[in-house]
Design a protein around this motif. Structure first.
Motif, PDB file in Angstrom:
ATOM      1  N   ARG A  88       0.825  -1.216   0.000  1.00 43.01           N
ATOM      2  CA  ARG A  88       0.000   0.000   0.000  1.00 43.01           C
ATOM      3  C   ARG A  88       0.855   1.259   0.000  1.00 43.01           C
ATOM      4  NH1 ARG A  88      -5.068  -1.995   3.885  1.00 43.01           N
ATOM      5  NH2 ARG A  88      -5.847  -3.507   2.376  1.00 43.01           N
ATOM      6  N   GLU A  89       2.022   1.167   0.618  1.00 41.81           N
ATOM      7  CA  GLU A  89       2.935   2.306   0.551  1.00 41.81           C
ATOM      8  C   GLU A  89       3.469   2.479  -0.873  1.00 41.81           C
ATOM      9  OE1 GLU A  89       6.675   4.269   2.941  1.00 41.81           O
ATOM     10  OE2 GLU A  89       6.237   2.145   3.226  1.00 41.81           O
ATOM     11  N   LYS A  90       3.735   1.356  -1.526  1.00 45.74           N
ATOM     12  CA  LYS A  90       4.191   1.411  -2.920  1.00 45.74           C
ATOM     13  C   LYS A  90       3.115   2.048  -3.806  1.00 45.74           C
ATOM     14  CE  LYS A  90       6.316  -2.244  -4.322  1.00 45.74           C
ATOM     15  NZ  LYS A  90       6.555  -3.644  -4.785  1.00 45.74           N
ATOM     16  N   GLU A 199      -7.631  13.603  -5.611  1.00 42.25           N
ATOM     17  CA  GLU A 199      -8.612  12.934  -4.751  1.00 42.25           C
ATOM     18  C   GLU A 199      -8.150  11.517  -4.412  1.00 42.25           C
ATOM     19  OE1 GLU A 199     -12.329  13.166  -6.794  1.00 42.25           O
ATOM     20  OE2 GLU A 199     -12.379  15.367  -6.769  1.00 42.25           O
ATOM     21  N   LEU A 200      -7.570  10.816  -5.404  1.00 42.74           N
ATOM     22  CA  LEU A 200      -7.054   9.474  -5.156  1.00 42.74           C
ATOM     23  C   LEU A 200      -5.889   9.516  -4.166  1.00 42.74           C
ATOM     24  CD1 LEU A 200      -7.150   6.465  -5.825  1.00 42.74           C
ATOM     25  CD2 LEU A 200      -5.629   6.898  -7.759  1.00 42.74           C
ATOM     26  N   LEU A 201      -5.100  10.584  -4.232  1.00 39.31           N
ATOM     27  CA  LEU A 201      -3.974  10.749  -3.306  1.00 39.31           C
ATOM     28  C   LEU A 201      -4.476  10.784  -1.861  1.00 39.31           C
ATOM     29  CD1 LEU A 201      -0.838  11.364  -3.260  1.00 39.31           C
ATOM     30  CD2 LEU A 201      -1.487  13.763  -3.050  1.00 39.31           C
ATOM     31  N   ILE A 202      -5.541  11.526  -1.615  1.00 40.42           N
ATOM     32  CA  ILE A 202      -6.117  11.610  -0.269  1.00 40.42           C
ATOM     33  C   ILE A 202      -6.628  10.250   0.178  1.00 40.42           C
ATOM     34  CG2 ILE A 202      -8.016  12.600   1.078  1.00 40.42           C
ATOM     35  CD1 ILE A 202      -7.722  15.126  -0.699  1.00 40.42           C
ATOM     36  N   LYS A 203      -7.299   9.556  -0.726  1.00 44.73           N
ATOM     37  CA  LYS A 203      -7.867   8.244  -0.388  1.00 44.73           C
ATOM     38  C   LYS A 203      -6.771   7.225  -0.064  1.00 44.73           C
ATOM     39  CE  LYS A 203     -10.640   4.478  -2.324  1.00 44.73           C
ATOM     40  NZ  LYS A 203     -11.326   3.966  -3.530  1.00 44.73           N
ATOM     41  N   THR A 204      -5.747   7.154  -0.895  1.00 43.76           N
ATOM     42  CA  THR A 204      -4.693   6.167  -0.664  1.00 43.76           C
ATOM     43  C   THR A 204      -3.860   6.507   0.573  1.00 43.76           C
ATOM     44  OG1 THR A 204      -3.326   7.351  -2.296  1.00 43.76           O
ATOM     45  CG2 THR A 204      -4.475   5.385  -3.049  1.00 43.76           C
ATOM     46  N   HIS A 205      -3.733   7.793   0.886  1.00 48.01           N
ATOM     47  CA  HIS A 205      -3.037   8.180   2.114  1.00 48.01           C
ATOM     48  C   HIS A 205      -3.798   7.687   3.338  1.00 48.01           C
ATOM     49  CE1 HIS A 205      -1.977  10.888   5.485  1.00 48.01           C
ATOM     50  NE2 HIS A 205      -0.763  10.797   4.980  1.00 48.01           N
ATOM     51  N   GLN A 206      -5.120   7.838   3.321  1.00 47.44           N
ATOM     52  CA  GLN A 206      -5.933   7.354   4.440  1.00 47.44           C
ATOM     53  C   GLN A 206      -5.812   5.835   4.578  1.00 47.44           C
ATOM     54  OE1 GLN A 206      -9.679   9.008   3.171  1.00 47.44           O
ATOM     55  NE2 GLN A 206      -9.482  10.795   4.494  1.00 47.44           N
TER      56      GLN A 206
END
Length: 724
Positions: A88-90, A199-206
């Motif tokens: 998930r970090e990748k 928006e995807l950046l925010i989602k994947t960070h969460q």
């Protein structure tokens, strides 16, 4: 060999055989081997499989730990990060890179004329590898985007050829780009691509942060399960003696050094074991005949100590700490915070401004805006405590004419301070030492805990800082040497080949593609005053006017100039004799006037057929309970409602609240009605008449969360403040 030598050899042999028989582990039969293999296999599934629930993962990990312990096997929980978090970090780092690529692509295209866009498209080379699409533009750095992203935004679906090749259909994508450039829509579509990826950046960070918390829970559950199990007598190792289960461990601590990601312009003032101080000091207003120059001072202090702290006492201690500060701040919020396995609370104060006053005879006392933060965190076993605080103080002239600058800078300083606080890590915290017991894991069997992932929350990053922060994350740990080399060389390439979209002098001309983004209506904020900026094309030139709500009238603007090679936009406001300079970045403008005064604008509509000004909206203004409590509401918010992104704007009008909302999908502002805030419960409600929706939510610091229409959810994150 003499008799004594033979006798000695026999004694040694007997001792060896006896010791071996006493300490040897029972041989593993086929059934036990199968159980151990299954336990290891199941554990791998628990820390790797994306499809199973967190509850199921925990049960599998506990079962595996007990089985391995019972049969005398070493503990198998992974050292460091589990594969699930690594993956998930990748993925998060991949999305970070795509935001940078999308940002650079929109910058290149928005600074190009339509003919130049077509030239770029015609020279475009596209490579497809796995799930990634690489756009290669001669003379420019590469742009790499996911196939899913390109397919979604541009409604394009690549198909496999008979031989498995994918190059044939890339011509279809080039044609789509060409059609969009011809219809002047390419820049807008790339802007959509950028917004979607943000928006995807925010989602994947969460998701990444949730996985980090899951990893900690799994490790704890695994260790607790192992400690609750006994090793069967036949499978105990040499030197082991049966004991009762014992969960106690001895502590070994090394020097506790703090580390943090500090912004440019900061310095570390003190760095000793258990104590750390960093600060920033920058000038925010120049010296005048009446006042000395003013500064923004930010200071973050952290220290660690042994001791105990009951979680329920943390709030009380924080409030006591705040009341003893001497500056008498007012509490804004208390929220959860964690650092390196320490957990606790962060108390944040409201923005407070102390008026300046004085006279030549009596002397002067200068104005001051200040915000504070106080955090207390305890280790899991409660034996170690971290205390962290930050102070943000922005100076102002004694006559308070620069109060607005002071307040704005203090808000900005708070954001910097909290980023430093949340990036803090500490080494040498609680370590697990050897325990001589067969019922306890020995050091070689203990999994090494993973370090906390340090990524800034993308919801807190404004557009003009986003690329810089994301690029820093791509080149800092855990970046590989290959990653660092790639992004460093790419940046060098961008600087060597800056965008040169044209050779004509076009600073006074409204060329179709570059200046199109300027033409339209803009929500304006200049030095705390709200208004409307209207820009129109007049043949090859630009014309415009401005409406400030405080003056309730339109004013003409002069000498409107735009340089597409630098994205610089300038104009002159004759009524106030002010020259404004700013930079166009997509649908935002930001700049300065009169030296240090700041202005910004957000585009609300495209240009209209006639030249009638937009009318200031009349918004229903119910009285609020307590103006000071609602200060945290007043400002601009990034809004997400049922999956739709937008902007929520809340303003004060005397003792009333007013507001409006802008949804990107509709591309227009809508008025809001019946805005109410209850400071005793932090509940905020409003009505959206265009959709007949009542929204309810709770204010928590710089976030709003709530529902509308029953189960539909909405949330907002504050991006900037507007003062009364």
């Amino acid at each position: 060999m003499n008799y004594l030598s033979v006798k000695a050899s026999l004694i040694i042999a007997v001792i060896f055989v006896t010791s071996f028989l006493a300490s040897a582990q029972k041989p593993l039969n086929a059934t036990v081997k199968a159980l151990i293999e299954e336990a290891n296999r199941d554990l791998r599934k628990a820390v790797t499989d994306e499809t199973i629930s967190d509850i199921e993962r925990t049960k599998i990990a506990e079962r595996s730990a007990k089985t391995l312990k019972e049969y005398g096997q070493p503990m198998a929980f992974p050292d460091g990060d589990i594969p699930l978090k690594t993956n998930r970090e990748k993925e998060y780092r991949r999305v970070i890179a795509e935001v940078v690529y999308a940002n650079d692509l929109r910058a290149l295209l928005s600074n190009s004329l339509m003919s130049e866009q077509l030239s770029i498209v015609n020279s475009l080379q596209i490579e497809v590898a796995e799930e990634q699409i690489k756009l290669l533009i001669p003379g420019n750095a590469p742009f790499e985007l996911s196939k899913d992203l390109v397919e979604t935004v541009f409604s394009w679906n690549i198909t496999e050829g008979a031989n498995g090749g994918k190059l044939a259909d890339t011509k279809g994508l080039v044609q789509k780009f060409r059609n969009l450039a011809t219809s002047k829509e390419l820049v807008n579509e790339v802007e959509k691509l950028y917004e979607r990826q943000r928006e995807l950046l925010i989602k994947t960070h969460q998701e990444l942060k949730q996985t980090e918390a899951l990893q900690l829970r799994l490790r704890k559950a695994y260790e607790n399960a192992a400690n609750s199990a006994f090793t069967f007598k036949d499978f105990q190792q040499q030197g082991a003696v049966p004991t009762k289960n014992n969960n106690s461990i001895s502590a070994a601590s090394s020097d506790n050094f703090f580390k943090a990601n500090i912004p440019a312009g900061w310095k570390v003032d003190y760095d000793k074991p258990g104590n750390w101080i960093a600060s920033s000091n920058k000038k925010i207003s120049a010296k005048t005949a009446q006042c000395s120059e003013s500064f923004l001072n930010i200071k973050v202090t952290a220290n660690s100590s042994s001791g105990t702290m009951v979680p329920g006492d943390i709030d009380k201690k924080l409030r006591s700490w705040m009341s003893e500060s001497g500056l008498y701040p007012v509490e804004a919020s208390i929220e959860q915070i964690s650092i390196n396995g320490f957990k606790g609370k962060l108390l944040t104060s409201t923005l407070k401004y102390n008026d300046g006053f004085g006279s030549p005879m009596a002397g002067y006392k200068y104005g001051k805006a200040h915000i504070h933060g106080y955090a207390i965190l305890a280790s899991d076993d409660g034996s170690n405590i971290l205390k962290i605080n930050y102070t943000v103080i922005a100076g102002s002239c004694w006559d308070n004419k620069s109060a607005q600058i002071s307040k704005t800078e203090a808000i900005s300083g708070k954001s910097e301070a909290e980023k430093v606080v949340r990036s803090l890590t500490i080494s040498g915290t609680k370590a697990i030492a050897s325990v001589s017991s067969a019922g306890i894991n020995t050091p070689q069997n203990l999994a090494l805990p993973a370090k906390s992932t340090i990524y800034s929350d993308p919801r807190n990053l404004v557009d003009n800082k986003l690329r810089e922060e994301l690029l820093r994350e791509l080149t800092n740990k855990p970046a590989t040497s290959q990653e660092i080399k790639f992004w460093t060389e790419r940046e060098k390439g961008l600087k060597k080949n800056p965008v040169q979209p044209h050779t004509k002098n076009e600073t006074t001309t409204a060329y179709q593609s570059s200046a199109d983004m300027l033409i339209g209506d803009w929500d304006l904020m200049a030095n705390g005053f709200a208004g409307i900026l209207e820009i129109r094309a007049n043949g090859p030139a630009l014309k415009g006017r401005v409406y400030y709500k405080v003056y309730n009238k339109w004013e003409p603007l002069e000498d409107l100039r735009f340089d597409p090679s630098t994205s610089q936009f300038t104009f002159y406001r004759p009524n106030a004799k002010q020259k404004h300079e700013g930079i166009l970045n997509g649908t935002t403008l930001k700049g300065t006037f009169n030296g240090n005064s700041k202005w910004s604008a957000i585009k609300t509509t495209q240009s209209v057929a006639n030249n009638q000004p937009s009318q200031p909206q009349k918004i229903n203004e119910p009285v609020i309970v307590d103006a000071s409590s609602a200060d945290m509401l007043i400002g601009d918010w990034d809004l997400m409602a049922n999956g739709f992104a937008g902007i929520l704007e809340i303003r004060a009008n005397g003792s009333a609240l007013k507001g409006r909302v802008y949804y990107k999908v509709y591309n227009k502002w809508e008025p809001l009605e019946d805005l109410r805030f209850d400071p005793s419960t932090s509940q905020f409600t409003f009505y959206r008449p265009n959709a007949k929706q009542k929204h309810e939510g709770i204010l928590n610091g710089t976030t709003l969360k709530g529902t509308f229409n029953g189960n539909s959810k909405w949330s907002a994150v504050k991006t900037s403040a507007a003062f009364r």
